[in-house]
Motif scaffolding. Structure first.
Motif, PDB file in Angstrom:
ATOM      1  N   LYS A 137     -50.894  33.692  86.025  1.00 25.94           N
ATOM      2  CA  LYS A 137     -50.774  33.301  84.619  1.00 25.94           C
ATOM      3  C   LYS A 137     -52.007  32.545  84.124  1.00 25.94           C
ATOM      4  O   LYS A 137     -52.127  32.274  82.941  1.00 25.94           O
ATOM      5  N   GLY A 138     -52.892  32.146  85.027  1.00 27.95           N
ATOM      6  CA  GLY A 138     -54.066  31.370  84.639  1.00 27.95           C
ATOM      7  C   GLY A 138     -53.721  29.978  84.141  1.00 27.95           C
ATOM      8  O   GLY A 138     -54.422  29.402  83.332  1.00 27.95           O
ATOM      9  N   VAL A 139     -52.630  29.421  84.634  1.00 29.25           N
ATOM     10  CA  VAL A 139     -52.116  28.125  84.197  1.00 29.25           C
ATOM     11  C   VAL A 139     -52.736  26.995  85.014  1.00 29.25           C
ATOM     12  O   VAL A 139     -52.951  27.115  86.208  1.00 29.25           O
ATOM     13  N   LEU A 140     -53.029  25.898  84.348  1.00 27.81           N
ATOM     14  CA  LEU A 140     -53.434  24.669  85.022  1.00 27.81           C
ATOM     15  C   LEU A 140     -52.537  23.551  84.531  1.00 27.81           C
ATOM     16  O   LEU A 140     -52.182  23.531  83.362  1.00 27.81           O
ATOM     17  N   PRO A 141     -52.176  22.653  85.402  1.00 25.05           N
ATOM     18  CA  PRO A 141     -52.409  22.668  86.834  1.00 25.05           C
ATOM     19  C   PRO A 141     -51.542  23.720  87.532  1.00 25.05           C
ATOM     20  O   PRO A 141     -50.538  24.165  86.995  1.00 25.05           O
ATOM     21  N   TYR A 142     -51.981  24.070  88.724  1.00 26.63           N
ATOM     22  CA  TYR A 142     -51.270  25.023  89.563  1.00 26.63           C
ATOM     23  C   TYR A 142     -51.333  24.489  90.990  1.00 26.63           C
ATOM     24  O   TYR A 142     -52.407  24.105  91.452  1.00 26.63           O
TER      25      TYR A 142
END
Length: 175
Positions: A137-142
């Motif tokens: 998903k390209g999510v931060l934080p991960y």
């Protein structure tokens, strides 16, 4: 009148509960299909610019946290990662921070917000590694948790807290 409202509302709540359960179990099964091999093969620069092979952390319980200086939830969870590292440092647990950011920005941030765990910096290679470890998903934080045998046991999109981390890590620690 109340009975007319309660029946559809109960049905909607049941559907929501089933959807949440399916999402939870699909994330668990997705993390079990991930390989830690890309992490162990990765060579990333630390905050001093010295390239390190992350294979040096093999056979440890690893909490890999992908973050950036421009990400408020990333910065909010850092004190909890620091506390986790402190609490479990004698239990073969290591937190690794991978900043998807510019090295100068990370170095400046860490001057005023020091951490007690290794930080690596690479926008491109770090993003690719995050993707290989399940961040589709390209999510931060991960955050990714890998047991001492190298199995990815948990992934978490978004801000994480120490309680969630402890619940995932405690069963992995040998008595």
């Amino acid at each position: 009148m109340l009975a007319k409202i309660l029946k559809p509302l109960s049905f909607i709540l049941l559907i929501v509960a089933i959807a949440l359960a399916l999402r939870f179990f699909s994330e668990l099964s997705a993390s079990s299909k991930l390989s830690s091999a890309p992490l162990y093969a990765a060579n990333l620069p630390n905050i001093s610019g010295k390239v390190q092979n992350l294979g040096q952390y093999q056979h440890k319980i690893i909490v890999v946290n992908f973050w950036a200086t421009w990400c408020p939830p990333c910065k909010e969870e850092m004190p909890e990662l620091i506390a986790l590292q402190q609490s479990f440092k004698n239990n073969n647990v290591i937190v690794l921070g991978i900043a998807l950011d510019e090295p100068a920005l990370v170095a400046d941030y860490l001057k005023t917000n020091p951490v007690n765990y290794p930080i690596f910096v690479s926008e491109t290679a770090g993003s690719l590694l995050g993707e290989q470890l399940g961040n589709d998903k390209g999510v931060l934080p991960y955050t990714v948790i890998i047991n001492a045998d190298g199995k990815v046991v948990n992934t978490h999109f978004g801000r994480i807290n120490k309680a969630i981390l402890e619940a995932a890590i405690k069963p992995l620690i040998s008595p």
